[in-house]
Write an enzyme that holds these catalytic residues in place. Structure first.
Site, PDB file in Angstrom:
ATOM      1  N   HIS A 125     -10.439   1.645   4.028  1.00 54.26           N
ATOM      2  CA  HIS A 125     -10.207   0.217   4.181  1.00 54.26           C
ATOM      3  C   HIS A 125      -9.223   0.002   5.333  1.00 54.26           C
ATOM      4  CE1 HIS A 125      -7.190   1.548   1.094  1.00 54.26           C
ATOM      5  NE2 HIS A 125      -6.421   1.080   2.044  1.00 54.26           N
TER       6      HIS A 125
HETATM    7  C1  T46 Z   1      -3.466   2.744   1.852  1.00 52.71           C
HETATM    8  C2  T46 Z   1      -3.637   4.072   1.240  1.00 52.71           C
HETATM    9  C3  T46 Z   1      -2.857   5.127   1.948  1.00 52.71           C
HETATM   10  C4  T46 Z   1      -1.494  -1.718  -6.628  1.00 52.71           C
HETATM   11  O1  T46 Z   1      -1.580  -2.399  -7.672  1.00 52.71           O
HETATM   12  N1  T46 Z   1      -0.333  -1.703  -5.933  1.00 52.71           N
HETATM   13  C5  T46 Z   1      -0.182  -0.961  -4.791  1.00 52.71           C
HETATM   14  O2  T46 Z   1       0.899  -0.996  -4.189  1.00 52.71           O
HETATM   15  C6  T46 Z   1      -1.296  -0.184  -4.323  1.00 52.71           C
HETATM   16  C7  T46 Z   1      -1.161   0.649  -3.059  1.00 52.71           C
HETATM   17  C8  T46 Z   1      -2.457  -0.212  -5.035  1.00 52.71           C
HETATM   18  N2  T46 Z   1      -2.538  -0.972  -6.177  1.00 52.71           N
HETATM   19  C9  T46 Z   1      -3.789  -0.953  -6.935  1.00 52.71           C
HETATM   20  C10 T46 Z   1      -4.998  -1.507  -6.241  1.00 52.71           C
HETATM   21  C11 T46 Z   1      -6.139  -0.708  -6.843  1.00 52.71           C
HETATM   22  O3  T46 Z   1      -6.525  -1.329  -8.044  1.00 52.71           O
HETATM   23  O4  T46 Z   1      -4.076   0.404  -7.228  1.00 52.71           O
HETATM   24  C12 T46 Z   1      -5.477   0.628  -7.184  1.00 52.71           C
HETATM   25  C13 T46 Z   1      -5.821   1.724  -6.197  1.00 52.71           C
HETATM   26  O5  T46 Z   1      -5.578   1.241  -4.866  1.00 52.71           O
HETATM   27  P1  T46 Z   1      -6.510   1.673  -3.627  1.00 52.71           P
HETATM   28  O6  T46 Z   1      -7.903   1.866  -4.078  1.00 52.71           O
HETATM   29  O7  T46 Z   1      -6.268   0.694  -2.528  1.00 52.71           O
HETATM   30  O8  T46 Z   1      -5.875   3.109  -3.283  1.00 52.71           O
HETATM   31  P2  T46 Z   1      -6.066   3.985  -1.978  1.00 52.71           P
HETATM   32  O9  T46 Z   1      -5.377   5.277  -2.230  1.00 52.71           O
HETATM   33  O10 T46 Z   1      -7.481   4.038  -1.549  1.00 52.71           O
HETATM   34  O11 T46 Z   1      -5.255   3.179  -0.847  1.00 52.71           O
HETATM   35  C14 T46 Z   1      -3.854   3.101  -0.919  1.00 52.71           C
HETATM   36  C15 T46 Z   1      -3.373   1.750  -0.421  1.00 52.71           C
HETATM   37  O12 T46 Z   1      -4.021   0.703  -1.161  1.00 52.71           O
HETATM   38  C16 T46 Z   1      -3.675   1.538   1.013  1.00 52.71           C
HETATM   39  O13 T46 Z   1      -2.944   0.443   1.498  1.00 52.71           O
HETATM   40  O14 T46 Z   1      -3.280   2.627   3.053  1.00 52.71           O
HETATM   41  O15 T46 Z   1      -3.281   4.118  -0.137  1.00 52.71           O
END
Ligand code: T46
Length: 137
Positions: free
Chosen positions: A54
């Protein structure tokens, strides 16, 4: 992978000591490039796992492999660059409107992320074609 965005690694101040090393990161540290408003970390990624996939409209982040090793791909919509994070004394700057993918996690990897904004799902672009349309000419 070449012709992509520059890989910007910010050196962190390491307090070296015969007992081991210590890195302290404080709000207001101008070397970081932005004020830290959120901290999170990613760990226990299963073998072969990937995260990211993303971009963010506004968010800027610094990623630090505080343990282990992880591959990061940065894509600005024109080209892609790859870097391996494995040095806890260096932070990778990931700016806004940059597609990122994380892969090749070594067992035991912990990736610490310092973020410029509070969590906001509305700041995400999770569709690659929508990202290309947003950064496109
Ligand atoms: C990025 C990479 C390196 C939250 O509730 N709070 C938070 O601060 C974050 C980061 C995520 N969330 C929730 C949102 C989703 O429901 O946790 C779940 C997993 O998040 P996501 O699928 O976005 O995770 P990654 O590892 O794909 O991405 C994250 C960050 O979202 C993103 O900004 O750069 O880590």
């Amino acid at each position: 992978m070449s012709g992509g965005p520059p890989i910007v690694l910010i050196p962190l101040h390491v307090r070296r000591d015969p007992r081991g090393n210590l890195v302290a990161i404080e709000p207001g540290d101008g070397a970081l490039g932005f004020e830290i408003r959120r901290v999170y970390y990613i760990y226990d990624v299963p073998e072969g796992g990937a995260r990211g996939g993303h971009a963010h409209k506004k968010l800027r982040q610094l990623m630090i492999a505080v343990a282990g090793r992880v591959g990061i791909v940065l894509d600005d919509g024109v080209g892609r660059s790859r870097v391996t994070l494995e040095d806890p004394s260096k932070a990778l700057l990931v700016t806004e409107m940059m597609w990122r993918e994380m892969d090749r996690f070594a067992p035991g990897t912990v990736c610490l992320v310092l973020a410029s904004e509070a969590f906001d799902e509305g700041d995400y672009i999770r569709d690659y074609d929508a990202f290309l349309a947003a950064v496109g000419p």
